[in-house]
Write a protein that holds these residues in place. Sequence first.
Motif, PDB file in Angstrom:
ATOM      1  N   SER A 295       0.844  -1.193   0.000  1.00  0.00           N
ATOM      2  CA  SER A 295       0.000   0.000   0.000  1.00  0.00           C
ATOM      3  C   SER A 295       0.877   1.240   0.000  1.00  0.00           C
ATOM      4  N   ALA A 296       0.381   2.245  -0.671  1.00  0.00           N
ATOM      5  CA  ALA A 296       1.064   3.531  -0.637  1.00  0.00           C
ATOM      6  C   ALA A 296       0.925   4.109   0.762  1.00  0.00           C
ATOM      7  N   LYS A 297       1.915   4.845   1.191  1.00  0.00           N
ATOM      8  CA  LYS A 297       1.913   5.434   2.525  1.00  0.00           C
ATOM      9  C   LYS A 297       1.734   6.951   2.416  1.00  0.00           C
ATOM     10  N   ILE A 298       0.898   7.482   3.299  1.00  0.00           N
ATOM     11  CA  ILE A 298       0.625   8.919   3.305  1.00  0.00           C
ATOM     12  C   ILE A 298       1.326   9.545   4.501  1.00  0.00           C
ATOM     13  N   TYR A 299       2.120  10.561   4.229  1.00  0.00           N
ATOM     14  CA  TYR A 299       2.924  11.202   5.271  1.00  0.00           C
ATOM     15  C   TYR A 299       2.448  12.637   5.520  1.00  0.00           C
TER      16      TYR A 299
ATOM     17  N   TYR B 231      14.954  23.578  11.474  1.00  0.00           N
ATOM     18  CA  TYR B 231      15.331  22.308  10.827  1.00  0.00           C
ATOM     19  C   TYR B 231      14.104  21.415  10.779  1.00  0.00           C
ATOM     20  N   GLU B 232      13.814  20.873   9.591  1.00  0.00           N
ATOM     21  CA  GLU B 232      12.677  19.980   9.397  1.00  0.00           C
ATOM     22  C   GLU B 232      13.060  18.538   9.719  1.00  0.00           C
ATOM     23  N   LEU B 233      12.250  17.898  10.565  1.00  0.00           N
ATOM     24  CA  LEU B 233      12.442  16.485  10.851  1.00  0.00           C
ATOM     25  C   LEU B 233      11.764  15.648   9.769  1.00  0.00           C
ATOM     26  N   GLU B 234      12.017  14.356   9.781  1.00  0.00           N
ATOM     27  CA  GLU B 234      11.405  13.459   8.809  1.00  0.00           C
ATOM     28  C   GLU B 234       9.884  13.443   9.001  1.00  0.00           C
ATOM     29  N   PRO B 235       9.105  13.505   7.912  1.00  0.00           N
ATOM     30  CA  PRO B 235       7.638  13.487   8.037  1.00  0.00           C
ATOM     31  C   PRO B 235       7.134  12.200   8.695  1.00  0.00           C
ATOM     32  N   GLN B 236       6.068  12.340   9.480  1.00  0.00           N
ATOM     33  CA  GLN B 236       5.466  11.202  10.162  1.00  0.00           C
ATOM     34  C   GLN B 236       4.450  10.509   9.248  1.00  0.00           C
ATOM     35  N   LEU B 237       4.330   9.205   9.398  1.00  0.00           N
ATOM     36  CA  LEU B 237       3.323   8.439   8.662  1.00  0.00           C
ATOM     37  C   LEU B 237       1.941   8.748   9.234  1.00  0.00           C
ATOM     38  N   VAL B 238       1.000   9.099   8.370  1.00  0.00           N
ATOM     39  CA  VAL B 238      -0.380   9.332   8.792  1.00  0.00           C
ATOM     40  C   VAL B 238      -1.164   8.035   8.705  1.00  0.00           C
ATOM     41  N   THR B 239      -1.143   7.415   7.528  1.00  0.00           N
ATOM     42  CA  THR B 239      -1.886   6.172   7.318  1.00  0.00           C
ATOM     43  C   THR B 239      -1.469   5.568   5.994  1.00  0.00           C
ATOM     44  N   ALA B 240      -1.912   4.347   5.774  1.00  0.00           N
ATOM     45  CA  ALA B 240      -1.733   3.731   4.456  1.00  0.00           C
ATOM     46  C   ALA B 240      -2.902   4.143   3.580  1.00  0.00           C
ATOM     47  N   LEU B 241      -2.665   4.240   2.296  1.00  0.00           N
ATOM     48  CA  LEU B 241      -3.743   4.545   1.366  1.00  0.00           C
ATOM     49  C   LEU B 241      -4.636   3.325   1.287  1.00  0.00           C
ATOM     50  N   PHE B 242      -5.885   3.471   1.669  1.00  0.00           N
ATOM     51  CA  PHE B 242      -6.763   2.324   1.830  1.00  0.00           C
ATOM     52  C   PHE B 242      -7.198   1.722   0.501  1.00  0.00           C
TER      53      PHE B 242
ATOM     54  N   ALA C 266      -8.904  12.915  14.485  1.00  0.00           N
ATOM     55  CA  ALA C 266      -7.715  13.441  15.149  1.00  0.00           C
ATOM     56  C   ALA C 266      -6.442  12.756  14.687  1.00  0.00           C
ATOM     57  N   SER C 267      -6.523  11.494  14.304  1.00  0.00           N
ATOM     58  CA  SER C 267      -5.306  10.760  13.953  1.00  0.00           C
ATOM     59  C   SER C 267      -5.246  10.363  12.481  1.00  0.00           C
ATOM     60  N   ASP C 268      -6.381   9.938  11.912  1.00  0.00           N
ATOM     61  CA  ASP C 268      -6.365   9.402  10.547  1.00  0.00           C
ATOM     62  C   ASP C 268      -6.720  10.419   9.476  1.00  0.00           C
TER      63      ASP C 268
ATOM     64  N   ILE D 283       3.549   9.184  -0.291  1.00  0.00           N
ATOM     65  CA  ILE D 283       2.785  10.377  -0.643  1.00  0.00           C
ATOM     66  C   ILE D 283       2.955  11.391   0.485  1.00  0.00           C
ATOM     67  N   TYR D 284       3.646  12.468   0.189  1.00  0.00           N
ATOM     68  CA  TYR D 284       3.917  13.497   1.199  1.00  0.00           C
ATOM     69  C   TYR D 284       2.888  14.622   1.049  1.00  0.00           C
ATOM     70  N   THR D 285       2.179  14.903   2.136  1.00  0.00           N
ATOM     71  CA  THR D 285       1.071  15.849   2.103  1.00  0.00           C
ATOM     72  C   THR D 285       1.371  17.095   2.932  1.00  0.00           C
ATOM     73  N   THR D 286       0.383  17.970   2.989  1.00  0.00           N
ATOM     74  CA  THR D 286       0.506  19.227   3.745  1.00  0.00           C
ATOM     75  C   THR D 286      -0.094  19.105   5.143  1.00  0.00           C
ATOM     76  N   LEU D 287      -0.611  17.947   5.494  1.00  0.00           N
ATOM     77  CA  LEU D 287      -1.332  17.786   6.763  1.00  0.00           C
ATOM     78  C   LEU D 287      -0.411  17.957   7.964  1.00  0.00           C
ATOM     79  N   ASP D 288      -0.854  18.763   8.921  1.00  0.00           N
ATOM     80  CA  ASP D 288      -0.136  18.929  10.184  1.00  0.00           C
ATOM     81  C   ASP D 288      -0.869  18.095  11.242  1.00  0.00           C
ATOM     82  N   PRO D 289      -0.269  17.004  11.729  1.00  0.00           N
ATOM     83  CA  PRO D 289      -0.972  16.122  12.679  1.00  0.00           C
ATOM     84  C   PRO D 289      -1.445  16.826  13.944  1.00  0.00           C
ATOM     85  N   ASP D 290      -0.628  17.715  14.477  1.00  0.00           N
ATOM     86  CA  ASP D 290      -1.023  18.421  15.697  1.00  0.00           C
ATOM     87  C   ASP D 290      -2.207  19.341  15.438  1.00  0.00           C
ATOM     88  N   LEU D 291      -2.193  20.014  14.302  1.00  0.00           N
ATOM     89  CA  LEU D 291      -3.285  20.919  13.967  1.00  0.00           C
ATOM     90  C   LEU D 291      -4.549  20.131  13.619  1.00  0.00           C
ATOM     91  N   GLN D 292      -4.378  18.979  12.983  1.00  0.00           N
ATOM     92  CA  GLN D 292      -5.525  18.123  12.670  1.00  0.00           C
ATOM     93  C   GLN D 292      -6.190  17.651  13.959  1.00  0.00           C
TER      94      GLN D 292
END
Length: 847
Positions: free
Chosen positions: A69-73, A155-166, A369-371, A399-408
Motif C-alpha cells: 500500500s502507498a503510505k501517506i505522510y 530544521y525539518e524532521l522526517e515526516p510522520q506516517l499518517v496512514t496507508a492509502l486504503f 484526530a489521527s487518521d 505520498i507526502y502531504t501538507t497535513l499537520d498532525p497536531d493541527l488536525q
Amino acid sequence: MAIKIRIPKSGEGGGAKTIRGLPRDPVLRAALVAFLVLAVSFTIVFSYFYIKYDRIIEKRFRTPVFANSAKIYALPRVVRDGEKIEAKQIAAELRRAGYADKDGDSNLGTFRLVKGGIEITPGAESYHAPEPARITIEDGQVSQIMSRGSELSAYELEPQLVTALFDAEQRSKRQVVKYEEIPPVMVQAVLAIEDRRFFEHSGVNYLRMLEAAWIDVIRGRHEQGGSTITMQLSRGFFLTPEKTIKRKLTEMLIAEELEHKFSKQQIFEFYGNWVDLGQRGSFAISGFAEASKAYFNKDLKDITLPEAALLAGLIQRPSYLSPYRHPERAMERRNVVLETMVETHAITREQADKAKAAPLKLAPPNVEASDAPYFVDMVREQLIGKFSDNELNDSSYRIYTTLDPDLQKAAAQSVEMGIKLVDEQVKKLRTKKVKVGKKFETKVEPGPQAQVALVAIDPHTGAVLALVGGRDYGWSQLNHAVAKRPTGSIFKPFVYAAAMNTALDGSPNVITPASTVVDEASTFAYGDSIYEPRNYKEEYHGEVSLRYALAMSLNNATVKVAEEVGYDKVADLARSAGIASVKATPAMALGSYDASPLDMAGAYTTFSNSGNRLSPILLRSVRTSKGDVIANYNTDQKPVMDPRIAYVMTNMMEGVINNGLGYTAVRLRGFTPAAAGKTGSSHDGWFAGYTSNLLCIVWVGYDDYSDLRLSGAQTAAPIWAEFMKKAATLPMYSDMREFSQPSGVVDVQLDKATNRLATPNCTDDYTSAFVAGTEPRDTCESQQGIKGFFTKMFGGDKPVMPAQAGQDPNANADPKKKKGFFGKIAGIFKDDKSSTPVSKPPDSGPH
C-alpha cells in the motif's frame, strides 16, 4: 513308522480361509470390497481436493500475501531556534518516523543523542536531502542548529506516517509487519487464548476438536472453538463463513497444506497481519499493528502486557467486545486472556494481577484526530486522476502531504466540542410544549442532524494544514469541506473590497471605510426582477459608515454598496478570488451563490496574502519507496487586488472580531491574538477568519438544506475560536503577530461622533486604516459637511460627509424607531486594534 499328513484341498473346511487372498464369507468379502472402494475413492477425492487447493494456495501466495500500500505522510515537524523542546522528544519523533539509533540500520536515517543535544543524519531514502544537523539544547530550549558549518534558524524532521492509502473496495486498513516485529508478549497472549499447541500440532489439533465437541454436547449449545490459528487463517483466506461439515473438512485440509508449505513463524505472521480486530470509522482494522495504532495510538513494538491481552481477547468477537462501546466486556475478556497466560506459564501470577489492575488506557476514539479520513479521501481522489490504484499501492509509493498532525488533532477536538454545543441549541429550538388532554407535555420535534466542516490553511502558501469534512466519518463519508453551499455574509468582504478599490481604479467617487451609507428598508431593481433584502429582525440603523456596516453585517447597507460600486465589479473580483458561481445580481452581495468551505479558504487568502489568491493544495510530493521523486506539487498564485486594499479589508475585518458580531464568539471565548474575520449565515452558519499565520473556515448546516435557524456567530464562530486557541498553543503557530502593513497605507485616529480626524478636543476616538491620500482631512471640530450617499475623501478644502461611528443618526430617521440605538453602542469602535472593546456590541442578527 510312516506318518501320513493330509493336506486339505482348496476350499475344504475353514470357512474363514481365503481364496486367492479374499475372505470366503460373502459378508466379509463385501465388507472388504466396500472398504477398498471407499479407500480408493477417498484417495482419489482427497488427491483431487489436495491438488485443487494446492494450486489455489500456490496462486494466493505467489504474489505478496498482503497487497502493498502507498503510505501517506504528514507535514514535517519543524524544530526552531529558541523553541522549548528536549532532545529525547526529538529522538522520539525521529524514531516514529522510521529513523534508527546511531548503531541501528535504517535507510531513512539515523540519530544520536549527545551531551547537550542530538545529531541527525538523514539517509538515502529520506524525504530531505542528506544534510546532517546538530541541534544544541540548553535548559530545555534550542540554543543552536548547525548543518555543515552553517547556522540554521529551523530544521525539518522526517515526516510522520499518517496512514496507508486504503483499498477503495474493501475499506480496510492494515500495517504489515514481520514475525520478528511482533513482540513476544503479543505472540504469547494470542497463543494462550487461541491455540496453545500451535507450535506442536500439524495444523489441526484433533484432541482439542474432540474436547470442544464433547463440551458442546454436554452443555447443549455451541460455545467451544476447536479451530487452530492455521485453520482460522485457512477459513479467512480461502473459504466462506458458512458452517457445514464440507467447509470444516476443507478447512482442515487447507490447514494441513499450509503447515507443509510454510514455517510456524510464517503462518503466525500471516495471521497477525490478517486477523479482524474491529472497526475504526468506516474502516475495518486488520492485523495487530493497525489495531495497536487504532486502540492505543502506538507502534506494535511498544505494546504492553495488558494492551496485548486486550487485542488478543478481541479476536473472538471484535464488535461485541469493542473497548469503546463495551469497556466492561473488553476488560473482562482481557483478564481472561491474562489468566490463560498464567496457565501457559507465559507470565507470572504477580504480572497478571498487576496487568488486571491497569485501566484500558485507550486512545481517544476521534478518528479525525489521527487518521484525517476526509483529507485522505481527497488526497486519494486527486492522485487517482494521475495514478491508478494498483500503481500507487503495488509500487508502495510515498505520498507526502501538507497535513499537520497536531493541527488536525486540534481541529478534530474543536469540531467535536463545537458540534455538541450546536446540538444543544438545536434541541432547545425543537423543544416544544404540546397539549395532551388537559396537560402540557414537553416534546422534542424530530429533525435532521447538523453537519460541520473545518478547513485550515497556511495563508501564505495555500497548504491545507487540517481538514474535517463532517461530524462522524463512520456515519457519513460525504465530505462537507468540498460541498457547495450559499456562502451567506462571509461573502460581504468582497463587496467592500470592490468599494475600497475605488481608491485606485480611477472611479470618480472614492469610497473608504469612513464613507457612509443609509441602512434602511429598500427595493433593488435588477433587469425585470425586484430584490427586497431585509435586516435581521427588521432593524435598520440609518446612516452608517462602511466599517460599521461590515462589522454589524447590515444587509441593506451592503446591497446599496454593491449597487453603487457596480454588481459587475463585485462579481469580477469574487470570481478572480475563486468564487466561480457568482453572478452580478443584488442577491450576490448577501452570499446567495454557492461555494465550498475549501473554495472560501482559497478566496480569503486574497485578504491574508497581500492581495494574491492561493489555490489550496494537499500534496507536496509523490515518491517511490526508495525516495525518488515522481511528482512535486505547488500552489497556483494569482494577483487579485492591490496589497493596500487587502490590508484595509483586513483592518476592517479586525473590527468584526474586536467590536462587531464576532466579538462574543471569539474574544469572550478567550482568543486574544490579532485576527480578522467575518460571520456568515444563509440557511447555514459560517465563520471565516485568519491571523498572521493561519486561516480557517468553519461551516455548520443541514444536509437537506433546511434552515439551521442559528447564526454563524452561534454555531461556526465558537468552533473557529476553540480551534485557533488550540493552534496558538502549538510551537508552529504560537507566533501570531499583528498584521503587516504595506507601504501606501496610513492609520488615522477618527472621532466617533463625526468620523473626522480626532483632535485633543475630541478624545472619544478609534483607529482606522486608509489607502494613503484617501483618509479624512477635516477635523472633528469642523462645522462643514454635506449629506450624500458616499463622499470623496480627498482635499481639506472639500466638504466631508461625517461618517457614522458613534454619531446618533436620529436627525435623518424616524426618532421613534431609532431613538436610543446608538446610545447602546457608545464606544463600539474604541481602538479596533485592541482586543477588548469599551462595551459589548449588540446582536444585530445572524450574519
